[in-house]
Design a protein around this motif. Sequence first.
Motif, PDB file in Angstrom:
ATOM      1  N   GLN B  29       8.124   5.188  53.994  1.00 46.23           N
ATOM      2  CA  GLN B  29       8.590   6.209  53.055  1.00 46.23           C
ATOM      3  C   GLN B  29       7.898   6.033  51.709  1.00 46.23           C
ATOM      4  OE1 GLN B  29      12.887   5.683  53.094  1.00 46.23           O
ATOM      5  NE2 GLN B  29      13.071   7.317  54.610  1.00 46.23           N
ATOM      6  N   LEU B  74       9.376  12.320  51.005  1.00 45.26           N
ATOM      7  CA  LEU B  74       8.981  10.920  51.119  1.00 45.26           C
ATOM      8  C   LEU B  74       7.707  10.692  51.928  1.00 45.26           C
ATOM      9  CD1 LEU B  74      12.504   9.317  51.618  1.00 45.26           C
ATOM     10  CD2 LEU B  74      11.055   9.174  49.593  1.00 45.26           C
ATOM     11  N   ASP B  98       6.870   1.953  49.272  1.00 45.34           N
ATOM     12  CA  ASP B  98       8.283   2.158  49.507  1.00 45.34           C
ATOM     13  C   ASP B  98       9.082   1.359  48.480  1.00 45.34           C
ATOM     14  OD1 ASP B  98      10.325   2.040  52.563  1.00 45.34           O
ATOM     15  OD2 ASP B  98      10.656   2.934  50.593  1.00 45.34           O
TER      16      ASP B  98
END
Lengths: 115, 115
Positions: B29, B74, B98
Amino acid sequence: GDSVTQTEGLVTLTEGLPVMLNCTYQTIYSNPFLFWYVQHLNESPRLLLKSFTDNKRTEHQGFHATLHKSSSSFHLQKSSAQLSDSALYYCALSASNSAGNKLTFGIGTRVLVRP
Amino acid sequence: GALVYQYPRRTICKSGTSMRMECQAVGFQATSVAWYRQSPQKTFELIALSTVNSAIKYEQNFTQEKFPISHPNLSFSSMTVLNAYLEDRGLYLCGARDRGNTEVFFGKGTRLTVV
Protein backbone atom coordinates in the motif's frame (compact mmCIF):
# COMPACT_ATOMS: atom_id res chain seq x y z
CA GLY A 1 18.48 21.63 5.76
CA ASP A 2 19.67 18.04 5.56
CA SER A 3 22.54 17.17 3.24
CA VAL A 4 24.46 14.07 2.17
CA THR A 5 27.97 14.07 0.78
CA GLN A 6 29.39 11.01 -0.90
CA THR A 7 32.33 10.00 -3.07
CA GLU A 8 31.74 11.79 -6.32
CA GLY A 9 32.20 10.73 -9.87
CA LEU A 10 33.39 7.38 -11.12
CA VAL A 11 35.15 4.75 -9.05
CA THR A 12 36.91 2.17 -11.18
CA LEU A 13 38.29 -0.95 -9.62
CA THR A 14 39.36 -4.45 -10.43
CA GLU A 15 37.26 -7.49 -9.71
CA GLY A 16 38.21 -9.07 -6.40
CA LEU A 17 39.51 -5.90 -4.82
CA PRO A 18 37.76 -4.17 -1.92
CA VAL A 19 35.23 -1.39 -2.41
CA MET A 20 34.70 1.59 -0.15
CA LEU A 21 32.33 4.44 -0.90
CA ASN A 22 32.27 7.32 1.53
CA CYS A 23 29.12 8.93 2.83
CA THR A 24 28.79 11.69 5.39
CA TYR A 25 25.71 13.61 6.32
CA GLN A 26 24.41 16.68 8.07
CA THR A 27 21.08 16.85 9.86
CA ILE A 28 19.56 18.48 12.90
CA TYR A 29 17.76 15.28 13.82
CA SER A 30 19.38 13.11 16.46
CA ASN A 31 18.03 9.80 15.13
CA PRO A 32 18.38 9.82 11.36
CA PHE A 33 17.93 6.82 9.12
CA LEU A 34 20.72 6.24 6.63
CA PHE A 35 20.35 4.25 3.43
CA TRP A 36 22.39 3.03 0.54
CA TYR A 37 20.50 2.57 -2.72
CA VAL A 38 21.94 0.85 -5.78
CA GLN A 39 20.76 1.54 -9.31
CA HIS A 40 21.77 -0.72 -12.14
CA LEU A 41 21.49 0.41 -15.74
CA ASN A 42 17.86 0.92 -16.79
CA GLU A 43 16.61 -0.21 -13.40
CA SER A 44 14.99 1.47 -10.42
CA PRO A 45 17.08 2.47 -7.41
CA ARG A 46 16.88 -0.47 -5.01
CA LEU A 47 17.53 -0.48 -1.28
CA LEU A 48 20.85 -2.08 -0.44
CA LEU A 49 21.37 -1.23 3.23
CA LYS A 50 19.75 0.81 5.93
CA SER A 51 20.54 1.68 9.52
CA PHE A 52 19.48 3.90 12.35
CA THR A 53 21.48 2.26 15.15
CA ASP A 54 24.71 3.94 16.13
CA ASN A 55 27.87 1.83 15.78
CA LYS A 56 26.04 -1.26 14.58
CA ARG A 57 27.22 -2.95 11.40
CA THR A 58 24.55 -3.78 8.87
CA GLU A 59 25.14 -6.22 6.03
CA HIS A 60 23.42 -7.30 2.86
CA GLN A 61 24.58 -9.09 -0.28
CA GLY A 62 28.21 -8.87 0.74
CA PHE A 63 28.07 -5.14 1.39
CA HIS A 64 28.28 -3.64 4.86
CA ALA A 65 28.10 -0.26 6.48
CA THR A 66 28.14 1.08 10.02
CA LEU A 67 26.39 4.25 11.08
CA HIS A 68 28.71 6.39 13.17
CA LYS A 69 26.84 9.33 14.60
CA SER A 70 30.02 10.73 16.14
CA SER A 71 31.44 11.33 12.68
CA SER A 72 28.10 11.52 10.83
CA SER A 73 29.22 8.79 8.48
CA PHE A 74 27.75 5.72 6.79
CA HIS A 75 30.47 4.41 4.49
CA LEU A 76 29.70 1.47 2.22
CA GLN A 77 32.19 -1.36 1.98
CA LYS A 78 32.63 -4.72 0.34
CA SER A 79 35.65 -6.95 0.73
CA SER A 80 35.70 -8.25 -2.84
CA ALA A 81 34.09 -6.50 -5.78
CA GLN A 82 32.22 -8.45 -8.43
CA LEU A 83 31.53 -7.46 -12.01
CA SER A 84 27.82 -7.31 -11.17
CA ASP A 85 28.51 -4.59 -8.61
CA SER A 86 28.95 -2.08 -11.43
CA ALA A 87 26.14 0.40 -10.82
CA LEU A 88 25.23 3.79 -9.38
CA TYR A 89 25.23 3.98 -5.59
CA TYR A 90 23.30 6.60 -3.67
CA CYS A 91 23.62 7.37 0.01
CA ALA A 92 20.44 8.84 1.44
CA LEU A 93 19.13 10.24 4.70
CA SER A 94 15.70 10.28 6.28
CA ALA A 95 14.86 12.24 9.39
CA SER A 96 12.88 9.51 11.12
CA ASN A 97 10.94 6.32 10.75
CA SER A 98 7.56 7.90 10.14
CA ALA A 99 5.90 7.17 6.85
CA GLY A 100 5.88 10.26 4.71
CA ASN A 101 9.31 11.56 5.58
CA LYS A 102 11.48 12.49 2.67
CA LEU A 103 14.80 11.09 1.55
CA THR A 104 17.72 13.40 0.97
CA PHE A 105 20.09 11.88 -1.57
CA GLY A 106 23.77 12.30 -2.17
CA ILE A 107 25.06 13.02 -5.66
CA GLY A 108 25.60 9.34 -6.43
CA THR A 109 28.77 7.37 -7.10
CA ARG A 110 29.20 5.36 -10.25
CA VAL A 111 31.15 2.17 -9.71
CA LEU A 112 32.74 0.29 -12.57
CA VAL A 113 34.26 -3.10 -11.83
CA ARG A 114 36.66 -4.43 -14.43
CA PRO A 115 37.89 -8.01 -14.87
CA GLY B 1 7.09 -8.60 -3.88
CA ALA B 2 6.71 -4.87 -3.84
CA LEU B 3 7.02 -3.11 -7.17
CA VAL B 4 6.45 0.37 -8.50
CA TYR B 5 5.59 0.87 -12.14
CA GLN B 6 6.16 4.28 -13.58
CA TYR B 7 5.15 5.44 -17.04
CA PRO B 8 5.87 6.68 -19.53
CA ARG B 9 9.57 5.83 -19.36
CA ARG B 10 10.46 8.58 -21.78
CA THR B 11 8.60 11.53 -23.14
CA ILE B 12 9.33 14.54 -25.28
CA CYS B 13 7.21 17.63 -25.11
CA LYS B 14 7.31 21.02 -26.75
CA SER B 15 8.31 23.98 -24.68
CA GLY B 16 5.25 25.47 -22.98
CA THR B 17 3.19 22.30 -23.10
CA SER B 18 2.37 19.91 -20.29
CA MET B 19 2.90 16.24 -19.64
CA ARG B 20 1.57 13.79 -17.10
CA MET B 21 3.39 10.88 -15.54
CA GLU B 22 1.95 8.05 -13.50
CA CYS B 23 3.08 5.75 -10.75
CA GLN B 24 1.47 2.43 -9.82
CA ALA B 25 2.31 0.48 -6.66
CA VAL B 26 1.91 -3.29 -6.70
CA GLY B 27 2.21 -5.64 -3.74
CA PHE B 28 2.00 -3.03 -1.02
CA GLN B 29 0.00 0.00 0.00
CA ALA B 30 1.48 3.27 -1.17
CA THR B 31 0.56 5.29 1.89
CA SER B 32 3.21 7.81 1.04
CA VAL B 33 4.43 8.78 -2.43
CA ALA B 34 7.34 11.10 -3.08
CA TRP B 35 8.15 12.62 -6.45
CA TYR B 36 11.77 13.46 -7.20
CA ARG B 37 13.54 15.12 -10.09
CA GLN B 38 17.10 14.48 -11.18
CA SER B 39 18.25 17.31 -13.39
CA PRO B 40 21.37 16.86 -15.52
CA GLN B 41 24.50 16.57 -13.36
CA LYS B 42 22.48 16.75 -10.15
CA THR B 43 21.17 14.33 -7.57
CA PHE B 44 17.56 13.51 -6.86
CA GLU B 45 15.70 16.53 -5.57
CA LEU B 46 12.39 16.13 -3.78
CA ILE B 47 9.50 17.89 -5.47
CA ALA B 48 6.70 16.92 -3.12
CA LEU B 49 5.54 14.32 -0.69
CA SER B 50 1.99 12.99 -0.79
CA THR B 51 0.43 11.01 2.04
CA VAL B 52 -3.06 9.58 1.72
CA ASN B 53 -5.58 11.61 3.73
CA SER B 54 -3.10 14.44 4.21
CA ALA B 55 -2.24 17.54 2.27
CA ILE B 56 0.53 17.28 -0.31
CA LYS B 57 3.70 18.98 0.87
CA TYR B 58 5.78 20.75 -1.75
CA GLU B 59 9.43 21.53 -1.26
CA GLN B 60 10.88 24.97 -1.72
CA ASN B 61 11.14 25.91 -5.40
CA PHE B 62 8.32 23.55 -6.36
CA THR B 63 4.62 24.48 -6.39
CA GLN B 64 1.30 22.82 -6.89
CA GLU B 65 0.59 25.26 -9.70
CA LYS B 66 3.56 23.90 -11.63
CA PHE B 67 3.56 20.25 -10.51
CA PRO B 68 0.01 19.23 -9.57
CA ILE B 69 -0.10 15.81 -7.97
CA SER B 70 -2.95 13.36 -7.55
CA HIS B 71 -2.86 10.52 -5.03
CA PRO B 72 -6.43 9.16 -5.05
CA ASN B 73 -5.81 5.75 -3.50
CA LEU B 74 -3.20 3.44 -2.01
CA SER B 75 -1.89 2.19 -5.33
CA PHE B 76 -1.76 5.16 -7.68
CA SER B 77 -0.27 8.60 -8.00
CA SER B 78 0.24 10.96 -10.90
CA MET B 79 2.09 14.20 -11.40
CA THR B 80 1.82 16.71 -14.22
CA VAL B 81 4.53 19.09 -15.32
CA LEU B 82 2.66 22.16 -16.50
CA ASN B 83 4.17 24.59 -18.98
CA ALA B 84 7.36 22.61 -19.32
CA TYR B 85 10.53 24.49 -20.22
CA LEU B 86 14.13 23.56 -20.69
CA GLU B 87 14.90 23.71 -16.97
CA ASP B 88 12.25 21.05 -16.32
CA ARG B 89 14.09 18.38 -18.24
CA GLY B 90 15.45 15.45 -16.34
CA LEU B 91 14.53 12.14 -14.80
CA TYR B 92 11.41 12.16 -12.64
CA LEU B 93 11.26 9.39 -10.09
CA CYS B 94 8.42 8.30 -7.90
CA GLY B 95 9.10 6.53 -4.64
CA ALA B 96 6.42 4.92 -2.54
CA ARG B 97 6.28 3.31 0.86
CA ASP B 98 3.83 1.89 3.30
CA ARG B 99 3.13 3.31 6.73
CA GLY B 100 5.70 2.22 9.27
CA ASN B 101 8.09 0.86 6.66
CA THR B 102 11.38 2.65 6.15
CA GLU B 103 12.02 1.17 2.72
CA VAL B 104 11.02 3.27 -0.26
CA PHE B 105 10.30 1.42 -3.51
CA PHE B 106 11.12 3.34 -6.64
CA GLY B 107 9.83 3.26 -10.17
CA LYS B 108 12.25 3.30 -13.10
CA GLY B 109 11.59 6.95 -13.72
CA THR B 110 10.16 9.11 -16.49
CA ARG B 111 12.76 10.92 -18.55
CA LEU B 112 11.44 14.25 -19.76
CA THR B 113 12.97 16.02 -22.73
CA VAL B 114 11.74 19.48 -23.60
CA VAL B 115 12.25 20.75 -27.13
